[in-house]
Design an enzyme around this catalytic site. Structure first.
Site, PDB file in Angstrom:
ATOM      1  N   TYR A  23     -38.581 -55.733  30.829  1.00 38.42           N
ATOM      2  CA  TYR A  23     -37.615 -56.338  29.699  1.00 38.42           C
ATOM      3  C   TYR A  23     -36.117 -56.274  29.865  1.00 38.42           C
ATOM      4  O   TYR A  23     -35.627 -57.370  29.326  1.00 38.42           O
ATOM      5  CB  TYR A  23     -38.026 -55.515  28.382  1.00 38.42           C
ATOM      6  CG  TYR A  23     -39.309 -56.196  27.857  1.00 38.42           C
ATOM      7  CD1 TYR A  23     -39.455 -57.470  27.506  1.00 38.42           C
ATOM      8  CD2 TYR A  23     -40.461 -55.273  27.636  1.00 38.42           C
ATOM      9  CE1 TYR A  23     -40.775 -57.813  26.881  1.00 38.42           C
ATOM     10  CE2 TYR A  23     -41.776 -55.662  27.173  1.00 38.42           C
ATOM     11  CZ  TYR A  23     -41.917 -56.981  26.779  1.00 38.42           C
ATOM     12  OH  TYR A  23     -43.118 -57.461  26.445  1.00 38.42           O
TER      13      TYR A  23
ATOM     14  N   ASP B 283     -68.149 -40.439  42.603  1.00 37.47           N
ATOM     15  CA  ASP B 283     -69.613 -41.033  42.892  1.00 37.47           C
ATOM     16  C   ASP B 283     -69.617 -41.144  44.246  1.00 37.47           C
ATOM     17  O   ASP B 283     -68.481 -41.442  44.963  1.00 37.47           O
ATOM     18  CB  ASP B 283     -69.376 -42.337  41.984  1.00 37.47           C
ATOM     19  CG  ASP B 283     -69.229 -42.421  40.555  1.00 37.47           C
ATOM     20  OD1 ASP B 283     -69.562 -41.322  39.930  1.00 37.47           O
ATOM     21  OD2 ASP B 283     -68.961 -43.460  40.098  1.00 37.47           O
TER      22      ASP B 283
ATOM     23  N   GLU C 172     -63.554 -37.698  39.125  1.00 37.79           N
ATOM     24  CA  GLU C 172     -63.494 -39.274  38.865  1.00 37.79           C
ATOM     25  C   GLU C 172     -63.516 -39.744  37.540  1.00 37.79           C
ATOM     26  O   GLU C 172     -62.752 -40.327  37.014  1.00 37.79           O
ATOM     27  CB  GLU C 172     -64.526 -40.020  39.916  1.00 37.79           C
ATOM     28  CG  GLU C 172     -64.512 -41.643  39.707  1.00 37.79           C
ATOM     29  CD  GLU C 172     -65.288 -42.327  40.579  1.00 37.79           C
ATOM     30  OE1 GLU C 172     -65.946 -41.965  41.412  1.00 37.79           O
ATOM     31  OE2 GLU C 172     -65.530 -43.502  40.068  1.00 37.79           O
TER      32      GLU C 172
END
Lengths: 590, 377
Positions: free
Chosen positions: B106, B257, B205
């Site tokens: 910005y 995983d 995770e």
């Protein structure tokens, strides 16, 4: 009557009494004539393709076979025979007018103008005059128009005029192999017939064949039962032009502008025929005059004999009957182009038909063997002097008449090629840029033998080739299977002694592989040149963009440096100048 | 930044070094302009191909390849934006402030034509600047650009020593005292101190698994600190784990995983860094991390339900074996990935729920934690 001043007029004294559409020389085959033989005994006439469907006879005969042991049929074959009669060609087309392009009043107007213009141009060119046409549309009632087409052609001899305008399937162009606009001898008489059917008025003809001859005025009605002309009025009149023909047809019609209109058609005629001068008057406007863009007449096409590859079995059998040759060997050499003694012997040997057999004695089986042998024998390609291409230079001249301020014009004329024994040649031209709309699909203009095609665009081989060309490769957008998007006009012309139309109304060209191949090659060449132009434009635009880029971002960069290094505004300006110089230098190297 | 119009003198040695570096870069460009030479900046190449993995060091190090950006018509805009961002950075240091990546985006709206049209553009330029300064040991946080995302969640035996940004007073945060919630890692953790007696850090995770372990006070039973990474860990999450494990000398066990994403993206990035950001690995990698599970062997040992490997999984796995210096160095990993590819399946950590919702904390983790020596490197 506005006098037509033409240099060519001097020659008119010697103008051969050439009849337009009427055969100048005796055609080899008998002229087509409606006979009064009983229909049941009539054999299908190979010269009238499609008309067999109008013969209900064989089916009727089969149905009425008397059967033994069954109660007598309600009607006997004899009874039924009374109802069986010949259907005239004119009657058939009265009921099937859409086959000839008279589906609706709007299209009827276009077709009428188109047939008259085609005939006028063919006649002028054949006689060696640079065509000057006057086309006038007069509105006489809400849905009534009178179409007047006048040319400076050779005129029509008195005896022929009624048949040309008052008899369907009468003409000079069907039996020869030579490029011309008309082919079948249906068009203008069909237009006259349509006018007669919708308004009850005769077709009015004024014609003069030379300065030393008087002008004749005819009013002709077509007897649709007999397919024969009836001259309702005939006068010798004063007419200023030394030679030419004026056709006046009143018909039910609707006049509109825009796509597929008479005006679009005339514009396109001028593209394919830059040697034509046109005077046109719309129903609601004044005369507009467009001068020819070239004084160069089209290359004259020469009639050729058929090439063996283009003849079908039925045609071959017919030719055996009508030939004057005394044996098969002579027949082959005499009736076909590109067949010499050696090739004729080769064909006979391959077909196991004695070369000495008289043609009349050739059996159906032998004819079939000969037909097969022809296909298997290597025969030189047909001569191409039966073609009259527009040529690259005149394609461009024509296109410039339609699109006067494009950035790029380019045209490609291919060398002649052959499909089914018929020589043909493809030409393509494109105009790009200028005031053409950028966001719309390209405009496609199709021509066959210099005649614009306006209906059935999607069924036409030309459209398939244009949409099948990968215009993206040449820098244009193209939705899948559609015309490219961009400020582009594409014209494609196919010239052939026999253009393979998909129907009698001559609106679309059939997709023979040999033809589509040539079209694609022509379009690709145009595309490559277009692509070069578009890329060059792109580079120029890039350079411009770069220049403005430099102006925009250099002050920003130097302002950031000033923020960090806190130098004064004088140093800042010096840095801006120096950096501009550095980048300008690199740009010119690019 | 109107509040900070008056610039306090920079006294901090680190900040002085940052300002000196920025000025040096800008002056280099300025001098070339004055000499009518094309200005040039050289950035280290950020890709796996320019990454070295040194096992003793324990993380990816960026190689020597540089890309040279010469100022030309095509690059002038990026050049201007780069210099603008550097100028902003200098201002932030001088005013002792910071800007998030979004803030910086910005801020660029004041730069007229040099403004960024999307944050991706400003992020890319910022990554370049970060890489440029990382070669002289200046981190992005020192340039006062902070990430927008915060770091992940923490629960367990840990006290974080923070300070109040305004009053500069010390704050002690007890990570056992968040009830059913958790402590959230802020975007900058450089000033943190730690107090803990935990034996290890368990980096998890998914938020779902973290919640289960935290809710059942697994940290108490196992005497550990639980950290939820939420996919690939953010910079501050990695920096937090790194600083905690370094300072307290405790190991990090990673629980993700069993699929190429968990192994090659989450675990590998946490432990040694990534190809794209190898220049910051020395700050953010966690060389002490080890792979607890779920391993391909676990799928068999614990009879876990599976899903077939997706096409992208297979591509990722092949890429890891062929191009990733980390996996190329470690034989056990190659065997494990080969095995997974052979099985053609993947298993999520929550697949353990098949044996009961608390099977993971009653059975799986205790069994695995008995033999940390068997964890994959």
């Amino acid at each position: 009557m506005v006098p037509v001043k033409k240099a060519a007029a001097k020659k008119t004294g010697a103008a051969k009494p050439a009849a337009r559409k009427a055969a100048a020389k005796k055609p080899a085959a008998k002229p087509v004539r409606q006979t009064n033989k009983p229909a049941a005994a009539k054999a299908p006439q190979p010269a009238l393709p499609g008309l067999e469907t109008a013969e209900p006879v064989p089916a009727a005969v089969a149905e009425t076979k008397p059967r033994k042991g069954e109660p007598p049929a309600r009607r006997t074959a004899i009874d039924m025979a009374a109802a069986q009669r010949e259907i005239s060609v004119a009657e058939f087309f009265t009921k099937n007018r859409h086959l000839l392009g008279f589906d609706n009043p709007r299209k009827a107007l276009l077709t009428t103008v188109k047939e008259a213009v085609d005939n006028a141009l063919d006649a002028c060119e054949e006689a060696g005059f640079l065509p000057e046409l006057r086309v006038e549309l007069i509105q006489t009632a809400e849905n009534r128009f009178t179409v007047i087409i006048e040319d400076n052609g050779p005129g029509i001899v008195k005896a022929q005029a009624p048949k040309i305008f008052g008899k369907l399937l009468y003409g000079s162009k069907f039996h020869r192999l030579k490029q011309s606009r008309g082919q079948q001898g249906i068009g203008i008489s069909a237009a006259a017939m349509y006018g007669q059917l919708t308004t009850g008025q005769p077709c009015k003809i004024t014609s003069r064949i030379g300065a030393k001859h008087p002008a004749h005025y005819f009013e002709i009605m077509l007897n649709t039962q007999k397919n024969a002309p009836e001259v309702t009025r005939e006068l010798e009149i004063e007419w200023q032009p030394e030679h030419g023909t004026k056709v006046e047809i009143a018909l039910e019609a609707i006049f509109q502008r825009g796509k597929r209109s008479v005006e679009e058609y005339l514009d396109q005629v001028l593209v394919a025929n830059p040697h034509v001068t046109l005077h046109y008057k719309a129903p609601d406007g004044d005369w507009s005059h467009r001068e020819r863009a070239t004084q160069q007449p089209p290359i004259e096409a020469v009639a050729i004999k058929p090439h063996p590859y283009g003849v079908e079995l039925g045609m071959l059998m017919q030719m055996f009957k009508t030939t004057v040759a005394r044996n098969v060997h002579g027949f082959l050499c005499h009736e076909f182009s590109r067949v010499g003694g050696g090739v004729a012997n080769e064909i006979c040997a391959a077909a196991k038909v004695p070369a000495s057999r008289p043609p009349r004695n050739v059996t159906r089986q032998e004819a079939e063997a000969l037909y097969t042998a022809i296909q298997q024998t290597k025969i030189q390609r047909p001569p191409t002097n039966c073609l009259s291409p527009i040529g690259e230079e005149l394609m461009l001249a024509g296109l410039k008449r339609l699109v006067p301020d494009a950035e790029l014009y380019t045209a490609v004329s291919r060398v002649p090629a052959v499909y089914r024994g018929n020589p043909f040649l493809v030409e393509a031209a494109v105009a790009y840029g200028g005031k053409l709309p950028c966001e719309e699909p390209a405009e496609l203009i199709r021509f066959a033998n210099r005649v614009p095609l306006q209906y059935q665009q999607s069924a036409c081989a030309i459209s398939k080739c244009v949409t099948g060309t990968m215009w993206r490769n040449y820098g244009l957008n193209q939705p899948k299977g559609a015309l490219p998007i961009g400020p582009l006009v594409v014209t494609v012309h196919i010239a052939s002694a026999w253009v393979p139309f998909t129907s009698e109304s001559k609106e679309a060209i059939a997709s023979y592989p040999e033809i589509t191949k040539e079209m694609k090659l022509a379009l690709q060449e145009c595309g490559r040149r277009l692509g070069m132009h578009i890329r060059r434009q792109g580079r120029l635009a890039d350079a411009e963009k770069k220049k403005s880029y430099i102006k925009t971002y250099i002050p920003q960069l130097v302002a950031a440096l000033q923020d960090i290094l806190k130098f004064n505004d004088k140093q800042r300006d010096k840095a801006v100048a120096s950096l501009t110089d550095i980048l300008e230098r690199t740009r010119s190297i690019d | 930044m109107e509040k900070h119009d008056k610039k306090p003198a920079v006294t901090n040695a680190g900040d002085k070094r940052v300002i000196a570096r920025i000025t040096e870069e800008a002056d280099g460009i300025y001098q070339r302009i004055l000499k009518s030479q094309k200005p040039e900046i050289s950035f280290p190449v950020r890709a796996l191909s320019n990454v070295k993995y040194d096992e003793r060091l324990g993380y990816f190090e960026i190689g020597r390849q540089k890309k040279h950006r010469t100022m030309s018509v095509g690059t002038i805009k990026t050049f201007a934006q780069t210099m603008r961002l550097m100028a902003l950075s200098k201002e932030l240091v001088e005013t002792d402030d910071f800007a998030t990546k979004r803030d910086a985006y910005y801020q660029s709206k004041n730069w007229e034509e040099a403004r960024f049209d999307a944050q991706e553009e400003s992020d890319a330029v910022m990554d370049d600047i970060e890489a440029l300064f990382s070669t002289s040991g200046v981190s992005r946080e020192e340039l006062r650009y902070y990430p927008d995302e915060h770091g992940g969640q923490v629960a367990g035996q840990l006290i974080v020593i923070d300070r109040d940004w305004e009053t500069k007073k010390t704050i002690r945060i007890d990570c056992t005292a968040f009830g059913s919630g958790a402590y959230s890692i802020p975007s900058s953790v450089e000033h943190f101190g730690f107090e803990t007696k935990a034996k290890f850090i368990l980096a998890i995770e998914t938020g779902g698994m973290f919640q289960r372990l935290a809710a059942h006070n697994f940290w108490k039973k196992a005497n550990c600190i639980l950290v939820s990474m939420g996919g690939v860990p953010t910079r501050s999450c990695r920096r937090f784990i790194r600083r905690l494990s370094d300072e307290k000398k405790i190991p990090v066990y990673v629980f993700v995983d069993c699929d190429p994403y968990g192994i090659a993206n989450i675990y590998r990035t946490l432990k040694v860094g990534s190809g794209n950001a190898a220049h910051v690995s020395r700050f953010f990698s966690v060389p002490k991390a080890h792979f607890l599970g779920v391993t391909p062997n676990d799928i068999e040992d614990f009879k876990l339900p599976t899903h077939p490997l997706k096409e992208i999984d297979i591509k990722r796995a092949k890429d890891a074996l062929k191009n990733d210096p980390f996996f190329k160095r470690h034989k056990p990993w190659q065997k494990a990935i080969d095995k997974l590819m052979g099985m053609g399946v993947r298993a999520e950590q929550q697949a353990l729920a098949k044996w009961g919702l608390n099977y993971v904390l009653d059975e799986y983790l205790p069994r695995k934690l008995r033999e940390p020596g068997k964890f994959l490197p």
